[in-house]
Design an enzyme around this catalytic site. Structure first.
Site, mmCIF file in Angstrom:
data_model
loop_
_atom_site.group_PDB
_atom_site.id
_atom_site.type_symbol
_atom_site.label_atom_id
_atom_site.label_comp_id
_atom_site.label_asym_id
_atom_site.label_seq_id
_atom_site.Cartn_x
_atom_site.Cartn_y
_atom_site.Cartn_z
ATOM 1 N N GLU A 1 0.852 -1.195 0.000
ATOM 2 C CA GLU A 1 0.000 0.000 0.000
ATOM 3 C C GLU A 1 0.885 1.241 0.000
ATOM 4 O OE1 GLU A 1 -3.441 0.779 2.880
ATOM 5 O OE2 GLU A 1 -2.034 2.378 3.411
ATOM 6 N N TYR B 1 -6.927 6.613 -0.538
ATOM 7 C CA TYR B 1 -7.822 7.693 -0.945
ATOM 8 C C TYR B 1 -7.899 8.658 0.223
ATOM 9 C CZ TYR B 1 -12.133 9.397 -3.213
ATOM 10 O OH TYR B 1 -13.086 10.127 -3.860
ATOM 11 N N ASP C 1 -13.767 7.392 7.177
ATOM 12 C CA ASP C 1 -14.010 7.921 8.523
ATOM 13 C C ASP C 1 -14.786 9.229 8.423
ATOM 14 O OD1 ASP C 1 -12.747 5.969 10.123
ATOM 15 O OD2 ASP C 1 -10.805 6.699 9.404
HETATM 16 P P1 FAD Z 1 -17.789 -0.498 7.008
HETATM 17 O O1 FAD Z 1 -17.520 -1.845 6.472
HETATM 18 O O2 FAD Z 1 -18.989 0.218 6.497
HETATM 19 O O3 FAD Z 1 -17.869 -0.622 8.595
HETATM 20 C C1 FAD Z 1 -17.869 0.551 9.415
HETATM 21 C C2 FAD Z 1 -18.493 0.236 10.768
HETATM 22 O O4 FAD Z 1 -19.912 0.087 10.625
HETATM 23 C C3 FAD Z 1 -18.019 -1.051 11.427
HETATM 24 O O5 FAD Z 1 -18.000 -0.827 12.819
HETATM 25 C C4 FAD Z 1 -19.095 -2.078 11.060
HETATM 26 O O6 FAD Z 1 -19.200 -3.106 11.997
HETATM 27 C C5 FAD Z 1 -20.340 -1.206 11.064
HETATM 28 N N1 FAD Z 1 -21.347 -1.629 10.080
HETATM 29 C C6 FAD Z 1 -21.110 -2.043 8.813
HETATM 30 N N2 FAD Z 1 -22.285 -2.249 8.165
HETATM 31 C C7 FAD Z 1 -23.281 -1.938 9.050
HETATM 32 C C8 FAD Z 1 -24.700 -1.909 8.979
HETATM 33 N N3 FAD Z 1 -25.335 -2.257 7.833
HETATM 34 N N4 FAD Z 1 -25.381 -1.497 10.063
HETATM 35 C C9 FAD Z 1 -24.751 -1.139 11.214
HETATM 36 N N5 FAD Z 1 -23.405 -1.154 11.338
HETATM 37 C C10 FAD Z 1 -22.686 -1.536 10.265
HETATM 38 N N6 FAD Z 1 -9.727 5.277 4.991
HETATM 39 C C11 FAD Z 1 -9.580 6.289 4.088
HETATM 40 O O7 FAD Z 1 -10.106 7.393 4.307
HETATM 41 N N7 FAD Z 1 -8.853 6.107 2.928
HETATM 42 C C12 FAD Z 1 -8.252 4.923 2.620
HETATM 43 O O8 FAD Z 1 -7.609 4.798 1.575
HETATM 44 C C13 FAD Z 1 -8.402 3.828 3.553
HETATM 45 N N8 FAD Z 1 -7.850 2.621 3.287
HETATM 46 C C14 FAD Z 1 -8.048 1.569 4.161
HETATM 47 C C15 FAD Z 1 -7.525 0.306 3.841
HETATM 48 C C16 FAD Z 1 -7.696 -0.776 4.698
HETATM 49 C C17 FAD Z 1 -7.144 -2.140 4.319
HETATM 50 C C18 FAD Z 1 -8.407 -0.603 5.933
HETATM 51 C C19 FAD Z 1 -8.576 -1.739 6.895
HETATM 52 C C20 FAD Z 1 -8.948 0.654 6.249
HETATM 53 C C21 FAD Z 1 -8.787 1.744 5.374
HETATM 54 N N9 FAD Z 1 -9.331 3.006 5.644
HETATM 55 C C22 FAD Z 1 -9.167 4.050 4.753
HETATM 56 C C23 FAD Z 1 -10.033 3.267 6.924
HETATM 57 C C24 FAD Z 1 -11.572 3.051 6.806
HETATM 58 O O9 FAD Z 1 -12.116 3.989 5.911
HETATM 59 C C25 FAD Z 1 -12.169 3.240 8.213
HETATM 60 O O10 FAD Z 1 -11.739 2.206 9.064
HETATM 61 C C26 FAD Z 1 -13.678 3.395 8.275
HETATM 62 O O11 FAD Z 1 -14.036 3.865 9.585
HETATM 63 C C27 FAD Z 1 -14.475 2.127 8.029
HETATM 64 O O12 FAD Z 1 -14.478 1.790 6.713
HETATM 65 P P2 FAD Z 1 -15.059 0.350 6.257
HETATM 66 O O13 FAD Z 1 -15.044 0.345 4.794
HETATM 67 O O14 FAD Z 1 -14.392 -0.728 6.981
HETATM 68 O O15 FAD Z 1 -16.581 0.501 6.814
#
Ligand code: FAD
Length: 288
Positions: A17, A49, A109
């Site tokens: 990454e 991103y 976030d």
């Molecule tokens: P989700 O999968 O939507 O989950 C978020 C939260 O909501 C979790 O607590 C989950 O349990 C809960 N949840 C999910 N679906 C539901 C539902 N239907 N109802 C109720 N609760 C639910 N951030 C950036 O800004 N840019 C990046 O490039 C970036 N790259 C990343 C790469 C990796 C490999 C990882 C692990 C994280 C990265 N992040 C990045 C951080 C990420 O954006 C944050 O951790 C964010 O808070 C959660 O994103 P997610 O896609 O995991 O969210």
């Protein structure tokens, strides 16, 4: 090439990454980083991103450079929080025009300066909404994030796993985990995920700890737990940057070696744009 096909051809898939340079620095400053990393023959390189979509053109530009100039497969990160369907569609079109076939679909976030951010105002509330949207539009390979220790904002590990299962069922092709410092955490997570019928490839995310300040920042941001062994290292070498970096690289090398020996689907190194240190880790594990 779709990264999902890679998992059928080889194991483990080794990937990196990188993040785009700050908007005040010329985009070309990333080329030196890229050239150092590409020498290590990664299977793909992902490009982050910027939070809330800042820097987003750079993600596309750099992912396109990786793919079209260096002929290395790429994975463009994309977050959906605070973005409209139209905005997301424009970005997806832009990525398609650059021939980018792999997207890491993330929620993102909330803005750091907004307290109690209301996700319900967003067209996409969760990453699962974005996964479904991209899959409905076409044939893109979609990855998503997974949290071996649970997402920092989720109160129960089981809830997080249930939502992960739901997200994967929307069409996720493979998962990349958040960094963690104890492989046992990853192996337990895999067992639990497989028990829940989350059957896609899961790539282990590893970040080398290079200085004491960095590790404190990481822990406060993502809530990863510190095993005693790493705590002792930080206590012992934290005040001496050179020794701390050496010990951190050894620790990460051990983590990677153990993952490779265990036959994981893939290892994703959070490079922090530091090719020299990543080279050292891969040399230590006989992969460079
Ligand atoms: P989700 O999968 O939507 O989950 C978020 C939260 O909501 C979790 O607590 C989950 O349990 C809960 N949840 C999910 N679906 C539901 C539902 N239907 N109802 C109720 N609760 C639910 N951030 C950036 O800004 N840019 C990046 O490039 C970036 N790259 C990343 C790469 C990796 C490999 C990882 C692990 C994280 C990265 N992040 C990045 C951080 C990420 O954006 C944050 O951790 C964010 O808070 C959660 O994103 P997610 O896609 O995991 O969210």
């Amino acid at each position: 090439m779709k990264i999902s096909n890679l998992f059928q051809q080889k194991k483990p898939v080794i990937s990196f990454e990188i993040f785009p340079p700050k908007i005040t620095a010329p985009v070309e400053t990333i080329y030196q980083t890229l050239e150092g990393l590409i020498k290590l023959n990664p299977d793909f390189i992902s490009v982050t991103y910027g939070a809330g979509g800042s820097n987003r053109d750079r993600t596309k530009e750099i992912a396109s450079t990786i793919k079209n100039r260096y002929n290395v497969e790429t994975l463009a990160h994309l977050t959906c929080v605070g973005q409209t369907v139209n905005e997301i569609d424009q970005i997806l079109e832009g990525l398609q025009q650059e021939n980018i076939e792999n997207i890491l679909a993330l929620r993102g976030d909330p803005p750091a300066d907004v307290q109690n951010y209301d996700f319900s105002d967003s067209d996409f509330k969760y990453a699962s909404d974005l996964v479904r949207h991209i899959k409905n539009k076409g044939n893109t390979c979609v990855a998503a994030a997974a949290y071996p220790e649970g997402h920092a904002h989720c109160r129960r590990l089981n809830d997080d796993l249930n939502w992960l299962k739901f997200k994967v069922d929307q069409g996720v092709d493979f998962l990349i985990t958040q960094l963690y410092f104890d492989n046992r955490v990853f192996y337990n997570f895999i067992e639990n995920a497989r028990r829940m019928n989350i059957n896609c490839p899961v790539v282990a995310g590893v970040m080398p700890v290079l200085n004491a300040k960095q590790v404190k920042r990481i822990i406060s941001l993502c809530g990863a737990s510190m095993p005693a062994k790493l705590l002792i290292i930080v206590d012992k070498y934290g005040e001496n940057p050179e020794d701390m970096e050496k010990a951190g690289l050894e620790y990460a090398s051990e983590q990677v070696r153990d993952l490779l020996d265990s036959g994981v689907d893939g290892v994703h190194l959070y490079t922090m744009n530091k090719p020299q240190q990543i080279t050292e880790i891969l040399k230590n594990v006989g992969r460079a």
